[in-house]
Motif scaffolding. Sequence first.
Motif, mmCIF file in Angstrom:
data_model
loop_
_atom_site.group_PDB
_atom_site.id
_atom_site.type_symbol
_atom_site.label_atom_id
_atom_site.label_comp_id
_atom_site.label_asym_id
_atom_site.label_seq_id
_atom_site.Cartn_x
_atom_site.Cartn_y
_atom_site.Cartn_z
ATOM 1 N N ILE A 40 0.838 -1.200 0.000
ATOM 2 C CA ILE A 40 0.000 0.000 0.000
ATOM 3 C C ILE A 40 0.872 1.250 0.000
ATOM 4 O O ILE A 40 0.599 2.232 -0.700
ATOM 5 C CB ILE A 40 -0.923 0.014 1.229
ATOM 6 N N THR A 41 1.952 1.220 0.768
ATOM 7 C CA THR A 41 2.877 2.359 0.801
ATOM 8 C C THR A 41 3.514 2.561 -0.561
ATOM 9 O O THR A 41 3.604 3.686 -1.067
ATOM 10 C CB THR A 41 3.968 2.131 1.868
ATOM 11 N N SER A 72 -4.802 3.336 3.617
ATOM 12 C CA SER A 72 -4.818 4.162 2.408
ATOM 13 C C SER A 72 -5.444 5.524 2.668
ATOM 14 O O SER A 72 -5.008 6.548 2.123
ATOM 15 C CB SER A 72 -5.591 3.443 1.286
ATOM 16 N N GLU A 73 -6.489 5.542 3.522
ATOM 17 C CA GLU A 73 -7.188 6.791 3.826
ATOM 18 C C GLU A 73 -6.390 7.678 4.771
ATOM 19 O O GLU A 73 -6.564 8.891 4.769
ATOM 20 C CB GLU A 73 -8.548 6.488 4.459
ATOM 21 N N ARG A 74 -5.514 7.064 5.560
ATOM 22 C CA ARG A 74 -4.815 7.812 6.602
ATOM 23 C C ARG A 74 -3.352 8.111 6.275
ATOM 24 O O ARG A 74 -2.628 8.598 7.132
ATOM 25 C CB ARG A 74 -4.865 7.016 7.925
ATOM 26 N N GLN A 121 -5.005 -1.670 23.581
ATOM 27 C CA GLN A 121 -5.716 -1.042 22.476
ATOM 28 C C GLN A 121 -6.513 0.156 22.984
ATOM 29 O O GLN A 121 -7.013 0.145 24.104
ATOM 30 C CB GLN A 121 -6.660 -2.043 21.798
ATOM 31 N N PHE A 122 -6.610 1.166 22.133
ATOM 32 C CA PHE A 122 -7.390 2.350 22.500
ATOM 33 C C PHE A 122 -8.615 2.441 21.594
ATOM 34 O O PHE A 122 -8.589 1.968 20.450
ATOM 35 C CB PHE A 122 -6.535 3.623 22.373
ATOM 36 N N PRO A 123 -9.711 3.025 22.066
ATOM 37 C CA PRO A 123 -10.907 3.164 21.221
ATOM 38 C C PRO A 123 -10.635 4.145 20.087
ATOM 39 O O PRO A 123 -9.917 5.136 20.279
ATOM 40 C CB PRO A 123 -11.970 3.701 22.190
ATOM 41 N N PRO A 124 -11.162 3.881 18.884
ATOM 42 C CA PRO A 124 -10.942 4.803 17.754
ATOM 43 C C PRO A 124 -11.362 6.218 18.114
ATOM 44 O O PRO A 124 -12.388 6.430 18.765
ATOM 45 C CB PRO A 124 -11.847 4.213 16.652
ATOM 46 N N HIS A 125 -10.561 7.178 17.711
ATOM 47 C CA HIS A 125 -10.878 8.574 18.002
ATOM 48 C C HIS A 125 -12.095 9.013 17.197
ATOM 49 O O HIS A 125 -12.193 8.748 15.997
ATOM 50 C CB HIS A 125 -9.678 9.464 17.675
ATOM 51 N N GLN A 126 -13.023 9.671 17.845
ATOM 52 C CA GLN A 126 -14.228 10.152 17.180
ATOM 53 C C GLN A 126 -13.928 11.458 16.458
ATOM 54 O O GLN A 126 -14.457 12.518 16.771
ATOM 55 C CB GLN A 126 -15.354 10.337 18.207
ATOM 56 N N LEU A 127 -13.038 11.359 15.495
ATOM 57 C CA LEU A 127 -12.571 12.529 14.758
ATOM 58 C C LEU A 127 -12.211 12.094 13.344
ATOM 59 O O LEU A 127 -11.480 11.127 13.160
ATOM 60 C CB LEU A 127 -11.339 13.126 15.453
ATOM 61 N N THR A 128 -12.752 12.767 12.342
ATOM 62 C CA THR A 128 -12.418 12.445 10.955
ATOM 63 C C THR A 128 -11.203 13.258 10.542
ATOM 64 O O THR A 128 -10.824 14.218 11.215
ATOM 65 C CB THR A 128 -13.591 12.775 10.009
ATOM 66 N N MET A 129 -10.587 12.885 9.411
ATOM 67 C CA MET A 129 -9.446 13.649 8.924
ATOM 68 C C MET A 129 -9.855 15.083 8.604
ATOM 69 O O MET A 129 -9.103 16.024 8.864
ATOM 70 C CB MET A 129 -8.858 12.977 7.676
ATOM 71 N N ARG A 130 -11.037 15.286 8.056
ATOM 72 C CA ARG A 130 -11.511 16.641 7.748
ATOM 73 C C ARG A 130 -11.623 17.476 9.022
ATOM 74 O O ARG A 130 -11.193 18.627 9.070
ATOM 75 C CB ARG A 130 -12.861 16.559 7.029
ATOM 76 N N GLN A 131 -12.211 16.880 10.063
ATOM 77 C CA GLN A 131 -12.359 17.586 11.326
ATOM 78 C C GLN A 131 -10.993 17.901 11.938
ATOM 79 O O GLN A 131 -10.799 18.969 12.523
ATOM 80 C CB GLN A 131 -13.195 16.746 12.298
#
Length: 237
Positions: A85-86, A126-128, A215-225
């Motif tokens: 992917i990289t 790919s999105e990140r 493990q940590f819970p996914p951050h409730q933040l999108t890349m746009r935000q």
Amino acid sequence: MEDKQTSRLSRLTAILTMLLSKRLLTATEVAKKFNISVRTVYRDIRALEEAGVPIVTEEGKGYQILDGYKLPPVMFSEREAYALITSEQIIVCNKDASLVEAFTSAILKIKTVLKHSSKQKTELLSERMFIGKTLSYQVTTRCLLDIQMALTNFQAVKIAYTTVDGTASERTIEPFSIYHNAQEDWTLVAYCRLRQDFRSFRLDRMARVEILPEQFPPHQLTMRQYVEKYLQTKTDP
């Protein structure tokens, strides 16, 4: 008539490849890809089902193939998949269109051997991950794949980090995004538990990287935000 049949057969084969390479495929994506109507896509999907392809329809979302269908004997590990992917994102930045087209096609075929869970992780990666137009070929880091693994598995990471002014410290961070551009080396955006906020960390300043079992819970933040909130990236310090 034969040309039309050949054309449809090629399209059905291509749609099957797309289904195998993605976690979820929408009719709109297929219609746009082949410049056909959504109704034609429905007919093509039905034809694949009648041919014995186990396609699952998620109402309002799209299509996917049952995990394990025609898995090739050669499988890729997560680390190998992330390396591919990289490489894909680096090649996409290349100025030669033929190289980009051929490599993208090859990667699409390679993705078909990934299991459902791995497809989901590679899509997230790919999105990140963002790569600039100019890359230096000098090796300056050796922990990119470890960081990618932690990012997609939502695992905390302990790092020994040296800031730009030479201050050394240990941090526990939660990986969020990775980018590379012409001015900087690989950089990780992560939630820093010490600062209790998002920060960016240069991978070439990480003397030690330890992926924690926690493990940590996914951050409730999108890349746009994230971009809107952190217009000026907070680099540590």
